[in-house]
Design a protein around this motif. Sequence first.
Motif, PDB file in Angstrom:
ATOM      1  N   GLU A  10      -1.595 -16.826   7.953  1.00  0.00           N
ATOM      2  CA  GLU A  10      -2.882 -17.517   7.811  1.00  0.00           C
ATOM      3  C   GLU A  10      -4.000 -16.517   7.532  1.00  0.00           C
ATOM      4  OE1 GLU A  10      -4.194 -20.314   7.354  1.00  0.00           O
ATOM      5  OE2 GLU A  10      -2.405 -21.533   7.641  1.00  0.00           O
ATOM      6  N   ALA A  11      -3.965 -15.396   8.266  1.00  0.00           N
ATOM      7  CA  ALA A  11      -5.005 -14.369   8.088  1.00  0.00           C
ATOM      8  C   ALA A  11      -4.942 -13.796   6.669  1.00  0.00           C
ATOM      9  CB  ALA A  11      -4.837 -13.258   9.132  1.00  0.00           C
ATOM     10  N   ALA A  12      -3.730 -13.606   6.139  1.00  0.00           N
ATOM     11  CA  ALA A  12      -3.584 -13.077   4.774  1.00  0.00           C
ATOM     12  C   ALA A  12      -4.150 -14.082   3.766  1.00  0.00           C
ATOM     13  CB  ALA A  12      -2.116 -12.777   4.465  1.00  0.00           C
ATOM     14  N   ALA A  13      -3.867 -15.376   3.984  1.00  0.00           N
ATOM     15  CA  ALA A  13      -4.365 -16.417   3.076  1.00  0.00           C
ATOM     16  C   ALA A  13      -5.897 -16.474   3.128  1.00  0.00           C
ATOM     17  CB  ALA A  13      -3.768 -17.770   3.446  1.00  0.00           C
ATOM     18  N   GLU A  14      -6.427 -16.339   4.341  1.00  0.00           N
ATOM     19  CA  GLU A  14      -7.879 -16.332   4.545  1.00  0.00           C
ATOM     20  C   GLU A  14      -8.516 -15.182   3.742  1.00  0.00           C
ATOM     21  OE1 GLU A  14     -11.069 -18.153   6.065  1.00  0.00           O
ATOM     22  OE2 GLU A  14      -9.024 -18.789   6.530  1.00  0.00           O
ATOM     23  N   LYS A  15      -7.886 -13.988   3.814  1.00  0.00           N
ATOM     24  CA  LYS A  15      -8.400 -12.826   3.070  1.00  0.00           C
ATOM     25  C   LYS A  15      -8.358 -13.084   1.571  1.00  0.00           C
ATOM     26  CE  LYS A  15      -8.493  -9.063   6.155  1.00  0.00           C
ATOM     27  NZ  LYS A  15      -7.551  -8.600   7.151  1.00  0.00           N
ATOM     28  N   MET A  16      -7.302 -13.739   1.096  1.00  0.00           N
ATOM     29  CA  MET A  16      -7.221 -14.041  -0.337  1.00  0.00           C
ATOM     30  C   MET A  16      -8.397 -14.923  -0.755  1.00  0.00           C
ATOM     31  SD  MET A  16      -4.800 -12.371  -1.622  1.00  0.00           S
ATOM     32  CE  MET A  16      -5.297 -11.159  -0.417  1.00  0.00           C
ATOM     33  N   GLY A  17      -8.730 -15.905   0.080  1.00  0.00           N
ATOM     34  CA  GLY A  17      -9.872 -16.769  -0.201  1.00  0.00           C
ATOM     35  C   GLY A  17     -11.158 -15.954  -0.280  1.00  0.00           C
ATOM     36  N   LEU A  18     -11.306 -14.973   0.621  1.00  0.00           N
ATOM     37  CA  LEU A  18     -12.500 -14.120   0.615  1.00  0.00           C
ATOM     38  C   LEU A  18     -12.543 -13.274  -0.652  1.00  0.00           C
ATOM     39  CD1 LEU A  18     -12.516 -12.900   4.340  1.00  0.00           C
ATOM     40  CD2 LEU A  18     -14.158 -14.445   3.263  1.00  0.00           C
ATOM     41  N   TYR A  19     -11.402 -12.690  -1.031  1.00  0.00           N
ATOM     42  CA  TYR A  19     -11.372 -11.842  -2.232  1.00  0.00           C
ATOM     43  C   TYR A  19     -11.732 -12.679  -3.453  1.00  0.00           C
ATOM     44  CZ  TYR A  19      -8.713  -8.215   0.322  1.00  0.00           C
ATOM     45  OH  TYR A  19      -8.293  -7.253   1.199  1.00  0.00           O
ATOM     46  N   ARG A  20     -11.216 -13.905  -3.470  1.00  0.00           N
ATOM     47  CA  ARG A  20     -11.462 -14.764  -4.618  1.00  0.00           C
ATOM     48  C   ARG A  20     -12.955 -15.088  -4.755  1.00  0.00           C
ATOM     49  NH1 ARG A  20      -9.093 -20.953  -5.375  1.00  0.00           N
ATOM     50  NH2 ARG A  20     -10.102 -21.340  -7.378  1.00  0.00           N
ATOM     51  N   ARG A  21     -13.609 -15.273  -3.603  1.00  0.00           N
ATOM     52  CA  ARG A  21     -15.034 -15.649  -3.643  1.00  0.00           C
ATOM     53  C   ARG A  21     -15.964 -14.448  -3.776  1.00  0.00           C
ATOM     54  NH1 ARG A  21     -13.053 -18.988   0.448  1.00  0.00           N
ATOM     55  NH2 ARG A  21     -13.961 -17.744   2.119  1.00  0.00           N
ATOM     56  N   ASP A  22     -15.405 -13.231  -3.667  1.00  0.00           N
ATOM     57  CA  ASP A  22     -16.246 -12.040  -3.671  1.00  0.00           C
ATOM     58  C   ASP A  22     -15.925 -11.179  -4.885  1.00  0.00           C
ATOM     59  OD1 ASP A  22     -17.560  -9.658  -3.168  1.00  0.00           O
ATOM     60  OD2 ASP A  22     -16.057  -8.954  -1.742  1.00  0.00           O
ATOM     61  N   PRO A  23     -16.594 -11.449  -6.017  1.00  0.00           N
ATOM     62  CA  PRO A  23     -16.242 -10.735  -7.243  1.00  0.00           C
ATOM     63  C   PRO A  23     -16.840  -9.328  -7.337  1.00  0.00           C
ATOM     64  CG  PRO A  23     -17.954 -12.347  -7.704  1.00  0.00           C
ATOM     65  CD  PRO A  23     -17.663 -12.438  -6.226  1.00  0.00           C
ATOM     66  N   GLY A  24     -17.591  -8.880  -6.311  1.00  0.00           N
ATOM     67  CA  GLY A  24     -18.318  -7.604  -6.417  1.00  0.00           C
ATOM     68  C   GLY A  24     -17.442  -6.375  -6.237  1.00  0.00           C
ATOM     69  N   GLY A  25     -17.838  -5.294  -6.911  1.00  0.00           N
ATOM     70  CA  GLY A  25     -17.219  -3.993  -6.656  1.00  0.00           C
ATOM     71  C   GLY A  25     -15.935  -3.712  -7.413  1.00  0.00           C
ATOM     72  N   TRP A  26     -15.441  -4.669  -8.189  1.00  0.00           N
ATOM     73  CA  TRP A  26     -14.204  -4.425  -8.935  1.00  0.00           C
ATOM     74  C   TRP A  26     -14.520  -3.668 -10.224  1.00  0.00           C
ATOM     75  CZ3 TRP A  26      -9.782  -5.567  -6.483  1.00  0.00           C
ATOM     76  CH2 TRP A  26      -9.832  -6.518  -5.447  1.00  0.00           C
ATOM     77  N   ARG A  27     -13.719  -2.651 -10.516  1.00  0.00           N
ATOM     78  CA  ARG A  27     -13.921  -1.859 -11.730  1.00  0.00           C
ATOM     79  C   ARG A  27     -12.730  -2.040 -12.657  1.00  0.00           C
ATOM     80  NH1 ARG A  27     -16.138   3.349  -8.454  1.00  0.00           N
ATOM     81  NH2 ARG A  27     -14.774   2.428  -6.899  1.00  0.00           N
TER      82      ARG A  27
END
Length: 212
Positions: A10-27
């Motif tokens: 569940e925690a891993a899935a939660e993190k995926m949701g956060l990564y998906r919503r946070d487009p900042g900092g990717w190069r």
Amino acid sequence: PAMDYAGLAEAAAEKMGLYRRDPGGWRGCRRTSEVSVSWRPSAEFAGNAYRGEGILPASPQDVWECIKPVAGGPRTKWDQNVKDFEVVEAVSDTVSVCRTTTPSAFMRIISPREFVDVVLVKQYEDGTMLSAATNAEHPLCPPQPNFVRGFNYPCGCFCIPLPGEPDRTQLLSFFQTDLGGYLPQAVVDSFFPASIAGFYSNLTKAVKALKA
């Protein structure tokens, strides 16, 4: 004490949701006709997180058919980074503990690896499917002598329907993997972008073959 597999998943899935919503900092680091790959330092381990994003020429159902984490699924056939995939324990109908082995790679500089992960499958209201995973221990999976044990930190793939385009699917994926062993950083940094580009390219071929 037994690991709380469901909680980890569940925690891993939660993190995926956060990564998906946070487009900042990717190069951006690699772009092909199938995928655009970017990276940023991982918050989980001393390495990088990678993000792949591309549109596949098939319905979400077909794409999911190719990537879903099931024993005997097509992934071992099309994904050159997966040699073997087994479900070690089905924890619930959405959570399982899985063992994946990978062949040697990068002109054999990277020897075969094995990964033990807890994997969660989730469907969202808009039809998006997520497969999320993170490393785990399991009594049936002691380290094998002929493999280096690698560790996946929270990672996953979102199969996202495109409104009005039933035969196309957005695939958004996040990888953050400690390959283990003693590899020069330059090898690791070249391996992942190339490997993710290969994943999208081979998956594109696999979904086209499924429709043929």
